[in-house]
Design an enzyme around this catalytic site. Structure first.
Site: not given
Ligand SMILES: [Zn+2]
Lengths: 385, 74
Positions: A191-193, A197, A200, A285-289
Site C-alpha cells: 500500500q502506498t500514497r 524512495h 520503500h 509498516g510503522r504507523d500504517h494509515a
C-alpha cells in the site's frame, strides 16, 4: 492466490442488457448525489474490492463492525462502509424502493435497493473506529460532519468505472486473472500514497524475495495539501518499475478509495482489500494509515493478532534507515553500526528538496525517479493554479 | 458487545482443563476468547482449502484482452 474475503468475489456490475434498461429507468427514480469518496465506495462494492459486502451496511452489521470489528456473520471487517443522508432525504425514501445513485457531476451510475434506514451515534462511531472523539483527527472530523442518517442496502453499478487513470485501474477480477496468468501463487501487496524512495524499495524487494510477485497498489483519492499529486506518484512508480523491477515479478495498479486515517483498523481493512485482489501477503509498516500521534507506532501491526481467520499474512516491517557503512537500507536486525552512520529516509526532507527544485541524493532516491518527479511543475496537492 | 451476540457451548470438563493449561502465558484472559480464537483459526483454514476460482470463459477472454491492451500481459 488468496480466496476472496468471505469466500466469493462480489460482482455487482449490471449486464449490458440490464445497464441499458437501468439507464432509462433511473430517470424516474429518486436519487442521491454522492461525494467522490462515496462514489468510489460504490465502485469498490460493485467490483468486489470490498467482498463480501454487496452494498452499504445495515444497522446490525454496522453495530457488529463497531463493537467486534466483524460483520454479523463473524467475517473480519474493521471499517463501516456506510451511506449517510439528511433527515429530509430519509423521509423521502421507503424500504424496498430502488433509487438511483449519482456521481458528483449528477450522472446516474448505480442503483441502491433501500433495505434499512437508521440513525447512528457519531461520537460512538468515532470512539470505536478511531479510538478518540478529538475533532483534530481528520477521520473523526469527517464522521462528525456526516449527515445524520444512514441507508443500508445492495448496490448495482450499471456504468463503467470512472477513473482518471484508466491505464492503471484494475479490478480484483482482472488482477486475479493476471496473477494466475503470470503463474504467481504467492503475492505480496504494498500500500502506498507516496513517491518511492530507497527505503520503500528495500521493503518491497525484501518481501518480494520470499514470494512470487509484488502487487504495488497506490491509493488514489482525496489527499491533504502538500501531499504528492496522484499523477506524480504513478509516474514515479512507473519509472522505478521500468528501471529496477522485473516485469515478470511486479505489477502496479491503483486503488481508488479515500484514506480514513484509522491506523490499526484501517491496516486490517487495507489487508482485506488486497486479499480480494488476490494477495496472499500484505506489507504493514510503522504507523500504517496513522495520523499525528493518535496510534502507537506498531499498533497497526499488533491488531492482526486479533484475526486468526484473516487468511492473508501480514508482513511487518519496523523502521529502517540508510547506513553509510552498510551501504544501503538497513533495520535494527541487520546493521551493527551506530546512529552517526545512519540517515533516516525522511519523506519530508525529500519533499522539501523537490520544492526547491533540488534532487535528493542517490542513496535516498533513484535518480531516474527524482528526475521524473522534477519533470512536474505542480508536484503537490494545492500547487495547481 | 451486548450479550445477545454470544452463546454458550458445552465441552467435556477434562478438555476444559487441558485448554486452561494451554492458555497459560498466551495473554488470553478468558477461556471463551481463547476458544473463539482457536476455532476461528481452524475453521478459516478449512474454508481456505475448499475453493478453486472460476470465471466464465467470456469474462476471462474480455479481461485478458484488456490486460493485453494495457500492457499487463504479453
Ligand atoms: Zn550499518
Amino acid at each position: 492466490m488468496s480466496t476472496p474475503h468471505g469466500g466469493t468475489l462480489v460482482d455487482h456490475t449490471a449486464s449490458k442488457k440490464k445497464s441499458a434498461r437501468l439507464k432509462e429507468e433511473t430517470r424516474e427514480m429518486k436519487s442521491i448525489r454522492l461525494t467522490s469518496g462515496l462514489r468510489k465506495d460504490v465502485q469498490n462494492l460493485a467490483n468486489g474490492v470490498y467482498s463480501p459486502l454487496t452494498g452499504f451496511l445495515c444497522g446490525n452489521d454496522f453495530d457488529w463492525v463497531l463493537e467486534e470489528s466483524r460483520l454479523s456473520d463473524d467475517t473480519p471487517w474493521t471499517l463501516p462502509i456506510i451511506l449517510d443522508v439528511t433527515e429530509e432525504q430519509r423521509k423521502e425514501l421507503s424500504i424496498g424502493e430502488e433509487i438511483s445513485l449519482l456521481t458528483e457531476e449528477e450522472e446516474p451510475f448505480a442503483t441502491l435497493e433501500v433495505e434499512e434506514l437508521y440513525g447512528f451515534d457519531k461520537k460512538r462511531m468515532a470512539r470505536k473506529i478511531y479510538g478518540t472523539e478529538d475533532q483534530d483527527h481528520p477521520g473523526v472530523k469527517r464522521v462528525m460532519n456526516m449527515k445524520d442518517h444512514l441507508v443500508g442496502g445492495d448496490i448495482l453499478q450499471f456504468k463503467k468505472n470512472s477513473t482518471d487513470f484508466e491505464k492503471f485501474h484494475l479490478t480484483p477480477k482482472e488482477t486475479r486473472i493476471l496473477f494466475r496468468e503470470k503463474g504467481w501463487r504467492t503475492i505480496v501487496g504494498f500500500q502506498t500514497r507516496n513517491v518511492p524512495h530507497m527505503g520503500h524499495e528495500y521493503v518491497q524487494k525484501t518481501a518480494l524475495s520470499f514470494v512470487d510477485g509484488i502487487f504495488i497498489n497506490p491509493i488514489i483519492g482525496k489527499k491533504k495539501a502538500g501531499d504528492y499529486r496522484d499523477e506524480v506518484i504513478l509516474a514515479a512508480y512507473d519509472t522505478l518499475m521500468d528501471k529496477y523491477y522485473l516485469k515478470g515479478r511486479a505489477v502496479m495498479s491503483i486503488l481508488e478509495a479515500e484514506m480514513r486515517y484509522a491506523g490499526p483498523k484501517e491496516a486490517v481493512f487495507h489487508a482485506i482489500m488486497r486479499k480480494n485482489f488476490g494477495c496472499t501477503h500484505f506489507i504493514v509498516g510503522r504507523d500504517h494509515a496513522g495520523v499525528g500521534d493518535y496510534y502507537g507506532p506498531y499498533d497497526a501491526q499488533d491488531i492482526f493478532d486479533e484475526f486468526p481467520d484473516l487468511d492473508i499474512t501480514p508482513v511487518f516491517f519496523k523502521s529502517f534507515t540508510y547506513c553509510e557503512k552498510c551501504g544501503g537500507a538497513v533495520d535494527g536486525h541487520i546493521c551493527p553500526h551506530d546512529d552517526k552512520n545512519r540517515e533516516n529516509f525522511s519523506g519530508t526532507k525529500m519533499r522539501n528538496m523537490f520544492k526547491e527544485g533540488k534532487t535528493p541524493p542517490e542513496h535516498m532516491m533513484r535518480p531516474e525517479v527524482a528526475k521524473t518527479v522534477l519533470r512536474y511543475e505542480d508536484k503537490f496537492v494545492g500547487d495547481q493554479k | 458487545m451486548t450479550e445477545k451476540n454470544y452463546t454458550t457451548v458445552s465441552i467435556p470438563k477434562p478438555l476444559a482443563k487441558k485448554i486452561k493449561k494451554r492458555m497459560e502465558g498466551t495473554g488470553f484472559n478468558s477461556m471463551s476468547s481463547y476458544v473463539t480464537y482457536v476455532l476461528r483459526q481452524v475453521i478459516s483454514s478449512m474454508e481456505e482449502e475448499e475453493k478453486a476460482e472460476e470465471f466464465s470463459k467470456e469474462d476471462e477472454e474480455k479481461v485478458k484482452e484488456r490486460l493485453r491492451a494495457l500492457g499487463y500481459l504479453d
